[in-house]
Design a protein around this motif. Structure first.
Motif, PDB file in Angstrom:
ATOM      1  N   THR A   4       0.884  -1.174   0.000  1.00 24.76           N
ATOM      2  CA  THR A   4       0.000   0.000   0.000  1.00 24.76           C
ATOM      3  C   THR A   4       0.917   1.219   0.000  1.00 24.76           C
ATOM      4  OG1 THR A   4      -1.566  -1.251   1.350  1.00 24.76           O
ATOM      5  CG2 THR A   4      -1.982   1.104   1.106  1.00 24.76           C
ATOM      6  N   PRO A   5       1.363   1.645  -1.169  1.00 23.91           N
ATOM      7  CA  PRO A   5       2.339   2.736  -1.251  1.00 23.91           C
ATOM      8  C   PRO A   5       1.803   4.046  -0.678  1.00 23.91           C
ATOM      9  CG  PRO A   5       1.995   1.693  -3.398  1.00 23.91           C
ATOM     10  CD  PRO A   5       0.971   1.141  -2.469  1.00 23.91           C
ATOM     11  N   PRO A   6       2.716   4.938  -0.301  1.00 28.38           N
ATOM     12  CA  PRO A   6       2.296   6.227   0.244  1.00 28.38           C
ATOM     13  C   PRO A   6       1.285   6.974  -0.627  1.00 28.38           C
ATOM     14  CG  PRO A   6       4.640   5.946   0.572  1.00 28.38           C
ATOM     15  CD  PRO A   6       4.181   4.789  -0.285  1.00 28.38           C
ATOM     16  N   ALA A   7       1.419   6.893  -1.932  1.00 30.09           N
ATOM     17  CA  ALA A   7       0.470   7.593  -2.815  1.00 30.09           C
ATOM     18  C   ALA A   7      -0.948   7.067  -2.613  1.00 30.09           C
ATOM     19  CB  ALA A   7       0.888   7.445  -4.271  1.00 30.09           C
ATOM     20  N   ALA A   8      -1.083   5.764  -2.410  1.00 27.77           N
ATOM     21  CA  ALA A   8      -2.407   5.181  -2.158  1.00 27.77           C
ATOM     22  C   ALA A   8      -2.954   5.653  -0.823  1.00 27.77           C
ATOM     23  CB  ALA A   8      -2.340   3.653  -2.196  1.00 27.77           C
ATOM     24  N   CYS A   9      -2.087   5.747   0.168  1.00 28.06           N
ATOM     25  CA  CYS A   9      -2.527   6.227   1.485  1.00 28.06           C
ATOM     26  C   CYS A   9      -2.944   7.689   1.426  1.00 28.06           C
ATOM     27  CB  CYS A   9      -1.412   6.034   2.517  1.00 28.06           C
ATOM     28  SG  CYS A   9      -1.039   4.304   2.835  1.00 28.06           S
ATOM     29  N   ARG A  10      -2.219   8.490   0.659  1.00 27.94           N
ATOM     30  CA  ARG A  10      -2.603   9.896   0.492  1.00 27.94           C
ATOM     31  C   ARG A  10      -3.959   9.999  -0.205  1.00 27.94           C
ATOM     32  NH1 ARG A  10       2.986  10.477   0.017  1.00 27.94           N
ATOM     33  NH2 ARG A  10       2.963  10.124  -2.236  1.00 27.94           N
ATOM     34  N   SER A  11      -4.223   9.123  -1.169  1.00 28.56           N
ATOM     35  CA  SER A  11      -5.529   9.121  -1.841  1.00 28.56           C
ATOM     36  C   SER A  11      -6.640   8.792  -0.867  1.00 28.56           C
ATOM     37  CB  SER A  11      -5.535   8.099  -2.988  1.00 28.56           C
ATOM     38  OG  SER A  11      -4.693   8.519  -4.008  1.00 28.56           O
ATOM     39  N   ILE A  12      -6.388   7.833   0.009  1.00 33.95           N
ATOM     40  CA  ILE A  12      -7.381   7.488   1.030  1.00 33.95           C
ATOM     41  C   ILE A  12      -7.616   8.686   1.937  1.00 33.95           C
ATOM     42  CG2 ILE A  12      -7.808   6.053   3.069  1.00 33.95           C
ATOM     43  CD1 ILE A  12      -6.259   3.806   1.535  1.00 33.95           C
ATOM     44  N   ALA A  13      -6.542   9.315   2.377  1.00 32.05           N
ATOM     45  CA  ALA A  13      -6.678  10.486   3.246  1.00 32.05           C
ATOM     46  C   ALA A  13      -7.463  11.595   2.555  1.00 32.05           C
ATOM     47  CB  ALA A  13      -5.301  10.993   3.671  1.00 32.05           C
ATOM     48  N   ASN A  14      -7.229  11.776   1.280  1.00 28.05           N
ATOM     49  CA  ASN A  14      -7.925  12.828   0.536  1.00 28.05           C
ATOM     50  C   ASN A  14      -9.426  12.573   0.422  1.00 28.05           C
ATOM     51  OD1 ASN A  14      -5.615  14.345   0.165  1.00 28.05           O
ATOM     52  ND2 ASN A  14      -5.139  13.399  -1.794  1.00 28.05           N
ATOM     53  N   ALA A  15      -9.850  11.330   0.608  1.00 26.90           N
ATOM     54  CA  ALA A  15     -11.275  11.001   0.523  1.00 26.90           C
ATOM     55  C   ALA A  15     -12.042  11.451   1.767  1.00 26.90           C
ATOM     56  CB  ALA A  15     -11.464   9.495   0.322  1.00 26.90           C
ATOM     57  N   TYR A  16     -11.328  11.689   2.847  1.00 29.24           N
ATOM     58  CA  TYR A  16     -11.967  12.108   4.101  1.00 29.24           C
ATOM     59  C   TYR A  16     -11.850  13.615   4.251  1.00 29.24           C
ATOM     60  CZ  TYR A  16     -11.887   7.248   5.695  1.00 29.24           C
ATOM     61  OH  TYR A  16     -12.085   5.902   5.825  1.00 29.24           O
ATOM     62  N   PRO A  17     -12.944  14.291   4.539  1.00 26.73           N
ATOM     63  CA  PRO A  17     -12.867  15.747   4.653  1.00 26.73           C
ATOM     64  C   PRO A  17     -12.025  16.227   5.836  1.00 26.73           C
ATOM     65  CG  PRO A  17     -15.132  14.972   5.028  1.00 26.73           C
ATOM     66  CD  PRO A  17     -14.304  13.787   4.652  1.00 26.73           C
ATOM     67  N   ARG A  18     -11.937  15.443   6.898  1.00 25.63           N
ATOM     68  CA  ARG A  18     -11.210  15.881   8.101  1.00 25.63           C
ATOM     69  C   ARG A  18     -10.036  14.958   8.409  1.00 25.63           C
ATOM     70  NH1 ARG A  18     -15.072  16.175  12.835  1.00 25.63           N
ATOM     71  NH2 ARG A  18     -13.249  17.063  13.821  1.00 25.63           N
TER      72      ARG A  18
END
Length: 86
Positions: free
Chosen positions: A29-43
């Motif tokens: 689960t590369p960092p880019a995928a984790c950043r995408s997940i984080a971007n899906a959450y408003p907070r």
């Protein structure tokens, strides 16, 4: 991932605070995928543990605990103190 057949992310509907921790050397689960997940959450907050792989919380438990404790607003116990109380 957590998606319905229409591609809508279920977790994007959650409005509470979220901490997403990526691992700098994670090839599963590369960092880019984790950043995408984080971007899906408003907070959300995204943090990364550099030099760790997919099992970052095992590879560097102190750093992982500090991130989680900081997010939760509590103090992380140093490794030695945690061992003494166990």
């Amino acid at each position: 991932a957590a998606a319905d057949p229409n591609g809508d992310l279920y977790f994007a509907r959650y409005g509470g605070p979220v901490l997403v921790v990526g691992a700098g050397a994670d090839t599963i689960t590369p960092p880019a995928a984790c950043r995408s997940i984080a971007n899906a959450y408003p907070r959300s907050q995204y943090r990364e543990l550099a030099g760790t792989g997919h099992l970052a919380c095992i590879e560097d438990p102190q750093a992982a605990n500090e991130l989680i404790a900081g997010f939760a607003g509590i103090a992380a116990a140093p490794d030695d103190a945690a061992k003494e109380t166990a």
